[in-house]
Scaffold this active site. Structure first.
Site, mmCIF file in Angstrom:
data_model
loop_
_atom_site.group_PDB
_atom_site.id
_atom_site.type_symbol
_atom_site.label_atom_id
_atom_site.label_comp_id
_atom_site.label_asym_id
_atom_site.label_seq_id
_atom_site.Cartn_x
_atom_site.Cartn_y
_atom_site.Cartn_z
ATOM 1 N N ASP A 70 0.877 -1.168 0.000
ATOM 2 C CA ASP A 70 0.000 0.000 0.000
ATOM 3 C C ASP A 70 0.912 1.215 0.000
ATOM 4 O OD1 ASP A 70 -2.456 1.238 -0.185
ATOM 5 O OD2 ASP A 70 -2.717 1.407 1.976
ATOM 6 N N GLY A 159 -0.952 7.075 -11.096
ATOM 7 C CA GLY A 159 -1.241 7.754 -9.840
ATOM 8 C C GLY A 159 -0.770 9.199 -9.857
ATOM 9 N N TYR A 160 -0.022 9.571 -8.835
ATOM 10 C CA TYR A 160 0.469 10.945 -8.702
ATOM 11 C C TYR A 160 1.822 11.160 -9.377
ATOM 12 C CZ TYR A 160 -3.160 11.287 -5.100
ATOM 13 O OH TYR A 160 -4.361 11.274 -4.425
ATOM 14 N N LYS A 181 13.554 5.281 -12.466
ATOM 15 C CA LYS A 181 12.552 5.233 -11.394
ATOM 16 C C LYS A 181 12.758 4.014 -10.515
ATOM 17 C CE LYS A 181 7.631 5.289 -10.407
ATOM 18 N NZ LYS A 181 6.250 5.135 -10.905
#
EC number: 3.6.1.66
Length: 201
Positions: A70, A159-160, A181
């Site tokens: 998560d 996502g962000y 990344k």
């Protein structure tokens, strides 16, 4: 060869996690290889609560070692929000675009220096061969510091990622290639630690 179930339906996460675990002598299994994989309700108070719950329930369902994570975006100017609610910040079933739009609206009057934030990932590993009380027996976390940009930039990631500028870079996660990344991200840091644990396991 040991089979490990990735307890997520998020294709972006699956792609990243497969790349990060690719040089282990394991077979990665995902939900599309099972029928009717139950949806785990992420109602925990913390990222760790949600990761452990997903890993335990899906290890029990599949009978395989399960890895779940998560991830939350923690923004200092918003007192740590969206945090555990990152995936549903703009409401239940919100899209990435809707979540990003809400975040930008709430930070509209702040300078880049005031937009400090960090991604935090908690990865949990559950082994169905363990006793019930210890079925989720390993959690590891990874953190990546950075800032929130003024507008979405880049086509990679999810996502962000189009808003998050990692510390030491002038581009967003979505502008960086996966090779870069996967060396610096929160999820990469957590899974690199998990890889060491899996090798011992």
């Amino acid at each position: 060869m040991t089979k490990i179930f990735l307890a997520t339906g998020n294709q972006g996460k699956i792609k990243e996690m497969k790349e990060l675990l690719s040089n282990l002598d394991i077979e990665i299994v995902t939900s599309d290889q099972f029928e009717d994989v139950p949806e785990v309700i992420e109602d925990g108070d913390t990222l760790a609560d949600n990761a452990i719950k997903k890993a335990k329930e899906l290890a029990e369902y599949t009978g395989l070692i399960a890895i779940a994570d998560d991830t939350g975006l923690i923004v200092d100017a918003l007192d740590g929000k969206p945090g555990v609610y990152s995936a549903r910040y703009a409401g239940e079933n919100a899209t990435d675009e809707e979540n990003n739009k809400k975040l930008l609206h709430e930070l509209a009057d702040l300078s880049l220096e005031e937009r400090t934030a960090r991604f935090k990932t908690v990865v949990a590993l559950a082994n169905p061969g363990q006793e019930e009380e210890s079925i989720a027996f390993k959690t590891i976390q990874g953190v990546c510091e950075g800032q929130i940009g003024y507008k979405p930039l880049g086509e990679n990631g999810f996502g962000y990622d189009p808003l998050f500028i990692p510390k030491g870079y002038d581009r967003t996660f979505a502008q960086l290639n996966s090779e870069v990344k996967n060396q610096i991200s929160h999820r990469a840091k957590a899974l690199i630690k998990m890889k060491k644990y899996l090798k011992r396991l």
